[in-house]
Design a protein around this motif. Sequence first.
Motif, mmCIF file in Angstrom:
data_model
loop_
_atom_site.group_PDB
_atom_site.id
_atom_site.type_symbol
_atom_site.label_atom_id
_atom_site.label_comp_id
_atom_site.label_asym_id
_atom_site.label_seq_id
_atom_site.Cartn_x
_atom_site.Cartn_y
_atom_site.Cartn_z
ATOM 1 N N THR A 1 -9.370 8.868 0.486
ATOM 2 C CA THR A 1 -9.578 7.471 0.844
ATOM 3 C C THR A 1 -9.502 6.627 -0.420
ATOM 4 O OG1 THR A 1 -11.005 8.159 2.632
ATOM 5 C CG2 THR A 1 -11.184 5.872 1.937
ATOM 6 N N THR A 2 -8.740 5.576 -0.373
ATOM 7 C CA THR A 2 -8.584 4.668 -1.501
ATOM 8 C C THR A 2 -9.795 3.748 -1.570
ATOM 9 O OG1 THR A 2 -6.221 4.722 -1.102
ATOM 10 C CG2 THR A 2 -7.026 2.967 -2.502
ATOM 11 N N GLN A 3 -10.222 3.422 -2.764
ATOM 12 C CA GLN A 3 -11.354 2.530 -2.944
ATOM 13 C C GLN A 3 -11.019 1.137 -2.429
ATOM 14 O OE1 GLN A 3 -14.401 3.401 -4.098
ATOM 15 N NE2 GLN A 3 -13.616 5.478 -4.060
ATOM 16 N N ASN A 4 -11.989 0.476 -1.804
ATOM 17 C CA ASN A 4 -11.771 -0.874 -1.296
ATOM 18 C C ASN A 4 -11.376 -1.846 -2.398
ATOM 19 O OD1 ASN A 4 -12.155 -0.227 1.355
ATOM 20 N ND2 ASN A 4 -14.242 -1.012 1.473
ATOM 21 N N ASP A 5 -11.891 -1.664 -3.622
ATOM 22 C CA ASP A 5 -11.511 -2.548 -4.722
ATOM 23 C C ASP A 5 -10.018 -2.456 -5.002
ATOM 24 O OD1 ASP A 5 -13.995 -3.606 -5.080
ATOM 25 O OD2 ASP A 5 -14.485 -2.418 -6.849
ATOM 26 N N THR A 6 -9.464 -1.259 -4.916
ATOM 27 C CA THR A 6 -8.029 -1.078 -5.123
ATOM 28 C C THR A 6 -7.257 -1.799 -4.031
ATOM 29 O OG1 THR A 6 -8.431 1.082 -6.133
ATOM 30 C CG2 THR A 6 -6.194 0.632 -5.362
ATOM 31 N N LEU A 7 -7.686 -1.647 -2.797
ATOM 32 C CA LEU A 7 -7.019 -2.315 -1.685
ATOM 33 C C LEU A 7 -7.173 -3.833 -1.794
ATOM 34 C CD1 LEU A 7 -8.025 0.090 1.210
ATOM 35 C CD2 LEU A 7 -5.807 -0.078 0.068
ATOM 36 N N LYS A 8 -8.306 -4.272 -2.290
ATOM 37 C CA LYS A 8 -8.528 -5.715 -2.489
ATOM 38 C C LYS A 8 -7.480 -6.283 -3.445
ATOM 39 C CE LYS A 8 -11.984 -8.803 -4.521
ATOM 40 N NZ LYS A 8 -13.335 -8.860 -5.097
ATOM 41 N N TRP A 9 -7.182 -5.555 -4.523
ATOM 42 C CA TRP A 9 -6.202 -6.041 -5.492
ATOM 43 C C TRP A 9 -4.790 -6.002 -4.912
ATOM 44 C CZ3 TRP A 9 -7.842 -9.187 -8.787
ATOM 45 C CH2 TRP A 9 -9.121 -9.051 -9.326
ATOM 46 N N VAL B 1 0.845 -1.201 0.000
ATOM 47 C CA VAL B 1 0.000 0.000 0.000
ATOM 48 C C VAL B 1 0.876 1.246 0.000
ATOM 49 C CG1 VAL B 1 -1.622 1.369 1.364
ATOM 50 C CG2 VAL B 1 -2.036 -1.059 1.021
ATOM 51 N N LYS B 2 1.909 1.247 0.847
ATOM 52 C CA LYS B 2 2.819 2.412 0.922
ATOM 53 C C LYS B 2 3.539 2.646 -0.404
ATOM 54 C CE LYS B 2 2.992 3.678 5.428
ATOM 55 N NZ LYS B 2 2.604 4.996 5.796
ATOM 56 N N GLU B 3 3.863 1.570 -1.143
ATOM 57 C CA GLU B 3 4.516 1.717 -2.452
ATOM 58 C C GLU B 3 3.611 2.448 -3.432
ATOM 59 O OE1 GLU B 3 5.488 -2.221 -3.773
ATOM 60 O OE2 GLU B 3 7.076 -2.477 -2.276
ATOM 61 N N LYS B 4 2.311 2.187 -3.353
ATOM 62 C CA LYS B 4 1.362 2.778 -4.292
ATOM 63 C C LYS B 4 0.801 4.115 -3.815
ATOM 64 C CE LYS B 4 -0.041 -1.795 -5.920
ATOM 65 N NZ LYS B 4 0.638 -1.870 -7.160
ATOM 66 N N TYR B 5 0.632 4.249 -2.495
ATOM 67 C CA TYR B 5 0.041 5.445 -1.897
ATOM 68 C C TYR B 5 0.916 5.848 -0.717
ATOM 69 C CZ TYR B 5 -3.701 3.289 -4.498
ATOM 70 O OH TYR B 5 -4.423 2.693 -5.474
ATOM 71 N N VAL B 6 1.916 6.657 -0.971
ATOM 72 C CA VAL B 6 2.995 6.939 -0.029
ATOM 73 C C VAL B 6 2.533 7.271 1.384
ATOM 74 C CG1 VAL B 6 4.989 8.411 0.402
ATOM 75 C CG2 VAL B 6 4.479 7.673 -1.920
ATOM 76 N N ASP B 7 1.560 8.151 1.534
ATOM 77 C CA ASP B 7 1.154 8.594 2.863
ATOM 78 C C ASP B 7 0.039 7.744 3.486
ATOM 79 O OD1 ASP B 7 2.975 10.662 2.831
ATOM 80 O OD2 ASP B 7 1.582 12.031 1.851
ATOM 81 N N ALA B 8 -0.501 6.807 2.735
ATOM 82 C CA ALA B 8 -1.630 6.018 3.225
ATOM 83 C C ALA B 8 -1.180 4.980 4.246
ATOM 84 C CB ALA B 8 -2.319 5.326 2.058
ATOM 85 N N ASP B 9 -2.043 4.721 5.208
ATOM 86 C CA ASP B 9 -1.752 3.684 6.202
ATOM 87 C C ASP B 9 -3.009 2.856 6.421
ATOM 88 O OD1 ASP B 9 -0.634 2.074 8.094
ATOM 89 O OD2 ASP B 9 -0.252 3.650 9.552
ATOM 90 N N TYR B 10 -3.134 1.782 5.667
ATOM 91 C CA TYR B 10 -4.253 0.849 5.792
ATOM 92 C C TYR B 10 -3.733 -0.446 6.393
ATOM 93 C CZ TYR B 10 -6.776 3.898 2.594
ATOM 94 O OH TYR B 10 -7.390 4.970 2.011
ATOM 95 N N ARG B 11 -4.594 -1.094 7.143
ATOM 96 C CA ARG B 11 -4.221 -2.366 7.761
ATOM 97 C C ARG B 11 -5.335 -3.382 7.537
ATOM 98 N NH1 ARG B 11 -1.435 0.091 13.201
ATOM 99 N NH2 ARG B 11 -0.221 1.620 12.042
#
Length: 132
Positions: free
Chosen positions: A93-101, A29-39
Amino acid sequence: NELTHSLPYLVPSARVLLDDIGLLFRRKVKEKYVDADYRIIVTSLLRTEEDIRKLRRRNRNATEKSCHRYGTTFDIPYNRYYTVMPPDATWPTTQNDTLKWVLAEGLRDVREAGHCYIKYEVKQGCFHITAR
């Protein structure tokens, strides 16, 4: 997540696998969205016979011979994530579909390395993962 039908326990090898998947997901996630922090969120771990019996009353997918009985299996939903937002954050906020992939990509790598079996659960909205 609040565990309503399981106990917070995994055998050591499954625990290491879960930690590795969580770290891999955060790194990707950090590689694609530098400042994002999802778990990732974990919705199921060890299930007792009683847990399985109760769950089978309301979930037709639940089976008597569940892999969750052995502490080697856990579920990670692919449609919900824990978001850590700093107070001054402005990133969208990143779309859940993106995070799913992103999650699926990492799980594919772990599976191809021979560390686990993975079942994509459509009706339950999760990846069902068993340590090898």
